[in-house]
Design a protein around this motif. Structure first.
Motif, PDB file in Angstrom:
ATOM      1  N   GLU A   1      -0.637   2.820   8.297  1.00  0.00           N
ATOM      2  CA  GLU A   1      -2.054   3.005   8.613  1.00  0.00           C
ATOM      3  C   GLU A   1      -2.883   1.750   8.376  1.00  0.00           C
TER       4      GLU A   1
ATOM      5  N   LYS B   1      -3.738   0.383   5.607  1.00  0.00           N
ATOM      6  CA  LYS B   1      -4.743   0.674   4.589  1.00  0.00           C
ATOM      7  C   LYS B   1      -4.335   0.087   3.244  1.00  0.00           C
TER       8      LYS B   1
ATOM      9  N   GLU C   1     -10.878   2.187  -0.645  1.00  0.00           N
ATOM     10  CA  GLU C   1      -9.985   1.937   0.491  1.00  0.00           C
ATOM     11  C   GLU C   1     -10.506   0.844   1.426  1.00  0.00           C
TER      12      GLU C   1
ATOM     13  N   GLN D   1      -9.712  -0.685   5.152  1.00  0.00           N
ATOM     14  CA  GLN D   1      -9.008  -0.428   6.412  1.00  0.00           C
ATOM     15  C   GLN D   1      -8.937  -1.719   7.225  1.00  0.00           C
TER      16      GLN D   1
END
Length: 368
Positions: free
Chosen positions: A144, A146, A158, A160
């Protein structure tokens, strides 16, 4: 040459390239047997891969002649991001380093850092890269893109990252992983290490004001099986906090203040090594690995270190007469994580597409 290949043959093209990439001496006969395809189809796909520049055409048509991968067909860029430094490496398919640049930036925004520093550096290299591998300390979810947490980088929320970056007006895929796992990816991609192995890394970051003081110890571990890392439920790369609560381990623990003077404190060095050997021995025993790689340890006598690690590991191993893991001390430098991030790119582009039922390749279209 125009090849009309359907879905099944698309998988065969990807699989044949993967086999040549992973096996330095593989020939057409073995490829045919492995993929369960006849000689005519092997030749058909071989001609396509030659035409597309993936394989170097051979004068002989002998089916037993090893195929030759064009190691300069694509290139990969890899980054390691640490608070004290950042390293960019560009390699070819066989791991030859073609470009290297080191940065000393205070990175507060990772996407901005990539755009403002990494992208211009890649463009300055003059090398067209097929992907960018990004290694960071902490807990990540590679699929992902992340970053969930990173104590060294001060990431508590988090982060991204995008699936691609723009280099010279072209979209280039970005792949993310833990920095220590990137080291392992380098072993898999370039050394073709497919056994089960643990890698333990310890880098000692000096204080800018006093080189005799260790500001921070960067440590981590990762476990690879059959060319793949074990990521765990949370994508953790295997940081090494005080994971054992047995009394002997606790008595050997070297605190933060003691670590600062580790360079000149032989007594605490001994405790640190014994403590480390305990971790190495227990983890390598539980997972029954073939090899244990140790990297970093810039402030230790390397010959004495490996001698003591082997001694203590033998003492702590559950079945010393039967479990004889090979301990390898890597006399490397801090560029190996970024180097391995390049290997991550090749593994993602060439190997991973063959692992799913519906092959989604970024380098081969469905119809070729």
């Amino acid at each position: 040459m125009q090849l009309s290949l359907g879905k099944t043959n698309h998988r065969q093209v990807c699989s044949m390239l993967k086999l040549v990439y992973q096996n330095l001496n593989i020939n057409r006969k073995v490829i045919g047997e492995t993929l369960s395809i006849d000689r005519a189809m092997v030749t058909h796909i071989y001609n396509y891969l030659v035409e597309q520049g993936w394989l170097i055409e051979q004068e002989s048509t002998l089916k037993r002649l090893p195929l030759v991968l064009n190691e300069n067909r694509i290139f990969a860029a890899g980054i390691e991001l640490q608070p004290e430094y950042q390293i960019l490496i560009i390699t070819n398919l066989r791991g030859k380093v073609l470009f290297e640049r080191k940065f000393f930036e205070e990175v507060n925004n990772i996407p901005s850092f990539i755009k403002e520093f990494i992208v211009p550096a890649i463009e300055d290299s003059g090398i067209k890269v097929a992907g960018l591998g990004f290694g960071v300390p902490g807990i990540v979810i590679p699929a992902e893109r992340k970053i969930l947490c990173s104590v060294p980088l001060g990431i508590k929320e988090e982060v991204q990252l995008s699936d691609t970056i723009t280099v010279n007006n072209e979209e280039v895929p970005l792949f993310l992983d833990n920095d220590v796992r990137c080291w392992g990816w380098g072993r898999v991609a370039f050394e073709k290490e497919f056994s089960s192995f643990f890698v333990f890394i310890q880098h000692f970051m000096d204080s800018k004001d006093n080189p005799d003081i260790i500001k921070r110890i960067s440590g981590g571990s990762s476990f690879f099986v059959n060319g793949k890392p074990v990521t765990g439920a949370n994508g953790c790369g295997g940081e090494l906090p005080g994971i054992f609560r047995i009394e002997e381990y606790r008595s050997l623990h070297v605190g933060e203040e003691e670590r600062e003077n580790l360079k000149n404190d032989k007594e605490n060095q001994e405790k640190f090594i014994k403590n480390y050997a305990l971790i190495v021995s227990y983890l390598s025993t539980v997972f029954d690995v073939n090899k244990v790689y140790l990297a970093g340890f810039e402030n230790f006598d390397k010959d004495l270190l490996i001698q003591k690690i082997e001694k203590y590991s033998s003492e702590y191993r559950f079945y010393p007469d039967y479990q004889k893991q090979k301990i390898v001390l890597e006399r490397d430098n801090v560029t190996k994580n970024a180097y391995g991030a390049c290997g991550l790119v090749f593994e993602e582009l060439i190997v991973r597409p063959c692992e799913t039922e519906a092959v989604e390749s970024l380098i081969f279209p469905k119809k070729v």
